[in-house]
Design an enzyme around this catalytic site. Structure first.
Site, PDB file in Angstrom:
ATOM      1  N   GLY A   1       2.532   3.891   5.311  1.00  0.00           N
ATOM      2  CA  GLY A   1       1.079   3.899   5.296  1.00  0.00           C
ATOM      3  C   GLY A   1       0.522   3.041   6.409  1.00  0.00           C
ATOM      4  N   ALA A   2      -0.794   2.836   6.361  1.00  0.00           N
ATOM      5  CA  ALA A   2      -1.452   2.083   7.419  1.00  0.00           C
ATOM      6  C   ALA A   2      -1.058   0.614   7.407  1.00  0.00           C
ATOM      7  CB  ALA A   2      -2.967   2.217   7.271  1.00  0.00           C
TER       8      ALA A   2
ATOM      9  N   GLY B   1       1.971  -0.691   6.022  1.00  0.00           N
ATOM     10  CA  GLY B   1       3.385  -1.012   5.932  1.00  0.00           C
ATOM     11  C   GLY B   1       4.227   0.204   5.592  1.00  0.00           C
ATOM     12  N   LYS B   2       5.504  -0.044   5.386  1.00  0.00           N
ATOM     13  CA  LYS B   2       6.452   1.014   5.049  1.00  0.00           C
ATOM     14  C   LYS B   2       7.024   0.747   3.655  1.00  0.00           C
ATOM     15  CE  LYS B   2       7.875   1.709   9.888  1.00  0.00           C
ATOM     16  NZ  LYS B   2       7.038   0.657  10.495  1.00  0.00           N
TER      17      LYS B   2
ATOM     18  N   LYS C   1       7.832  -2.410  -0.651  1.00  0.00           N
ATOM     19  CA  LYS C   1       6.817  -2.230   0.386  1.00  0.00           C
ATOM     20  C   LYS C   1       6.896  -3.409   1.354  1.00  0.00           C
ATOM     21  CE  LYS C   1       1.823  -1.647   1.084  1.00  0.00           C
ATOM     22  NZ  LYS C   1       0.500  -1.528   0.407  1.00  0.00           N
TER      23      LYS C   1
ATOM     24  N   ASP D   1      -9.213   3.347  -2.241  1.00  0.00           N
ATOM     25  CA  ASP D   1      -8.397   4.352  -1.555  1.00  0.00           C
ATOM     26  C   ASP D   1      -7.751   5.287  -2.571  1.00  0.00           C
ATOM     27  OD1 ASP D   1      -7.434   5.620   0.695  1.00  0.00           O
ATOM     28  OD2 ASP D   1      -5.696   4.325   0.914  1.00  0.00           O
TER      29      ASP D   1
END
Length: 322
Positions: free
Chosen positions: A69-70, A72-73, A87, A183
């Site tokens: 995502g914006a 992190g991974k 995360k 979100d």
């Protein structure tokens, strides 16, 4: 990186501790080689976070990447004897950026640890160096991937309402704790293993309700922004009562829109108007019920509730227009 394999000697409690000690150095080497901790981007552990929320990094193992995502991974991993989602947040390349991202990390960890609900992904713990958040790993896919996987079919209406209730319950819990997610979208909704329920994840953009900042057009994801930013058209064959629920959430004045608690009640009332789906084994034995047989005593009561709710929202619009 592959998840740490538990040896035979680690299957009992004593053996597992021995294996954990044996692999503690291995995990440190994993972090050093991890792409998100290269080039001197490991944040300095100067920021404060409740020690009760931290987990032992020596017992944490990182596996293959399962999402990005914006902020992190996300990787599949393991903590102690539990398979989890890991995360790894972005670290930043300048002191200013690092400080900002550390603030985001503290806020996300604090809020995730504060709320517990069956429709929220369970928080397990965090590490500060690097910035890691560990949560339960749901074996199902995201709602977005699931919807793509069943194309060209559409969700059964009862299943869709069930998912909507799960989402509303999760959001109601957050709002009751003064948290705004900001979100909400199918990518952040994860299906349980039986694909009968969804859980809300990713608090990366979440905010405390007390923070007095305006929502901007850039907040969230375009297709899933708040209704003041975009309102898609409704299908023509949508049941009127369901259309009313949706349109009441799209009222231009936010003060007139129903709360998530009210949405839960409206969705439950709408469920009473639907015929329960038959098991697949029974569909060949019984003919489909006629439309007239759908209106049962319970559904009639539900429609009476919708009449009351329409009056309620009409009254709220009148009060807010003066």
């Amino acid at each position: 990186m592959s998840c740490g394999e538990e040896s035979k000697e680690g299957r009992d409690e004593g053996g597992f501790k021995q294996t954990a000690r044996k692999n503690s150095v291995e995990f440190g080497e994993q972090l050093e080689k991890h792409p998100d901790t290269q080039n001197g981007l490991i944040p300095t552990p100067q920021f404060q976070i409740d020690e009760k929320l931290l987990i032992d990094p020596k017992l944490l193992f990182v596996g293959s990447k399962i999402g990005e995502g914006a902020h992190g991974k996300v990787y599949q991993g393991r903590y102690r004897d539990q398979v989890i989602a890991v995360k790894v947040l972005n670290s930043g390349s300048t002191p200013e950026e690092k400080a900002k991202l550390e603030g985001h990390f503290i806020r996300e960890v604090t809020m995730m640890s504060r709320v517990k609900h069956e429709n929220l992904v369970k928080f397990i713990g965090a590490c500060k160096d690097p910035m890691v958040i560990a949560t339960e790993l749901l074996p199902g896919m995201s709602l977005r991937k699931y919807l793509f996987s069943i194309r060209p079919k559409q969700l059964d209406l009862c299943v869709a309402i069930g998912f909507a209730l799960d989402i509303a319950r999760a959001m109601d819990c957050l709002h009751a704790n003064g948290i705004i997610h900001r979100d909400l979208k199918p990518d952040n909704l994860l299906l349980t293993e039986n694909q009968k329920s969804v859980k809300l994840a990713d608090f990366g953009l979440a905010r405390e309700e007390s923070v007095t900042e305006m929502m901007t057009a850039e907040t969230g994801t375009y297709r899933w922004m708040a209704p003041e930013h975009v309102r898609p058209s409704l299908p023509e064959d949508l049941p009127p009562d369901l259309a009313f629920i949706i349109q009441s959430c799209w009222v231009e004045d936010p003060n007139v829109r129903p709360s998530f608690n009210q949405i839960i009640r409206m969705l439950n009332a709408f469920l009473f108007t639907l015929t329960p789906p038959l098991p697949e084994s029974d569909t060949t034995k019984l003919a489909a019920p006629s439309r007239d047989s759908v209106i049962t005593e319970s559904s009639a009561r539900a429609r009476g509730k919708f009449s009351f709710l329409r009056q309620l929202f009409a009254a709220k619009r009148t009060r807010n227009s003066h």
